[in-house]
Scaffold this active site. Sequence first.
Site, PDB file in Angstrom:
ATOM      1  N   SER A 255       0.849  -1.186   0.000  1.00  0.00           N
ATOM      2  CA  SER A 255       0.000   0.000   0.000  1.00  0.00           C
ATOM      3  C   SER A 255       0.887   1.239   0.000  1.00  0.00           C
ATOM      4  CB  SER A 255      -0.902   0.013   1.230  1.00  0.00           C
ATOM      5  OG  SER A 255      -0.124   0.344   2.365  1.00  0.00           O
ATOM      6  N   LYS A 256       0.238   2.385   0.003  1.00  0.00           N
ATOM      7  CA  LYS A 256       0.946   3.671  -0.003  1.00  0.00           C
ATOM      8  C   LYS A 256       2.010   3.766   1.095  1.00  0.00           C
ATOM      9  CE  LYS A 256       0.274   6.880  -3.085  1.00  0.00           C
ATOM     10  NZ  LYS A 256       1.521   7.146  -3.796  1.00  0.00           N
TER      11      LYS A 256
END
Length: 505
Positions: A255-256
């Site tokens: 994810s980010k």
Amino acid sequence: MSVRVRFAPSPTGSPHVGNIRTALFNHLFAKHHGGVHILRIEDTDRTRLVPGCEEEIIESLHYVGVEWQEGLGKGGPHGPYRQSERKEAGIYQPIIDQLVESGAGYYAFDTSEELTEMREFQRINKKPTGYFGGSWRDADAASVEKARADGLPGVLRLRIPKNETIVIQDGIRGRVEIDSNTIDDPVLIKNDGMPTYHFAAMVDDHLMEITHVFRGEEWISSAPKHVTLFNALGWAAPEFVHVPAIKGKDGKKLSKRHGDTACLDFRRAGYLQESISNFIALIGWAPGGDREIMTMDEMAEAFSMRGIQPSAGVFDVDKLNWMNGSYIRAMEPKALFQMVRDYSGCDENQDYWAEKDAPTAEAMKAFTAAAASDPVLAEKAIELEQERVGTLPEFGAACALFFEDEPEYDEKMLNKWKGKEHIPGMLGDFIASVEAMETVNEESLEQMIRDWAAANDYEKIGPIVHPTRLAMTGRKVGPGLWQLMAALGKETIIKRLTRGQEMLT
Ligand code: GLU
């Protein structure tokens, strides 16, 4: 039967590493089998469309070198290739009619309050949540007719058979059996008439004669619904290949938090096409042997479904940096210079770095200016720094020493060498030698340093090379000293040695 695969993104956000890996697998699989790769846009969920996303998908595919022979932008015998246009063209209607007529599909008119209540009941009673029939699966024809005549908003659902075993053939897991009673009846057509993924993707896969469906593992729980739909329509299902997720090095879903995940950010960050495609393809796919650096053709040659690992692949940015560095080192300096120049001068990359790490953006700007005013020196600088650099933006800072008037001295090195007795005389001798030199080149400079070492009884040249490099670059490490000095040229050498005398005395 010749292989036909498709990449079918929804234009609902920037394509990320996971999507692009699926696209790469499709590309490699099609290429391996001499088949066809199709690009189809799944844009039926109109509320989630992101403007500009389709363009970003195409740009991302170009960036990683994924090709397709049919579909968006290419045309082909099964167009249009956007699902919204396929709906408009009436392609889905006969299939909807067929499902309703055969009873494989049924209309349901539950209100959203009723559906919420049903879920709540299921949750409290610890039952599986979903629509397992509700009030409409077995409703009599007259009430359905009445609801339709009254214009109630209704959806078309797929009737999942009861008390059966649904069999899925998965390319990675093999045969998977599921108890049909655990599967709820999915919506195929929403009340606004738009098809859902469950309907449109399967129908299109059939109509486009898709043989293998590579898609994310998150779809495996829906596969029984899809197989049921194929069966209901009397069609053979394609082979599903559910590709495991990608994790960060910490074991959590990518994810980010792990840094960049949008495909084009990797381009902005300075990763080469060859390394990004090589790197992404190897996340969760093992080509066999211990091969790692592979061209697209080599990967296509080696690609097989069996090489896809059943467990989640790991995204390891250190490996990406290493790989990118290998590709950078393998380049012709001339081509690399052009690449760094184009990269550093590109506004999009500048903006990316301005936000992420301002000094890098500044260094890239400085390089762009330097490359314009002295391209010969800039090219030489790239050639000499090529060995040490992992990504394109790093060249900015790495090459700065070639252009700065007065490179900043590394503090530790300055403390280490400042005041050493031999330095002022040594640098003075070098200044005199260089001034007297007819041709200043690598050979003459090396000779000068070796002669000085011999004349002053130095067995090891460390105490000569290190302070001289410090005077020339301000740094501890860098390119070979004589190559570096030769690149800088007579005037700069003398200037920097003179400054070195001041700084180190
Ligand atoms: N449109 C789906 C998505 O973007 C594609 C899944 C599939 O490949 O079937 O997730």
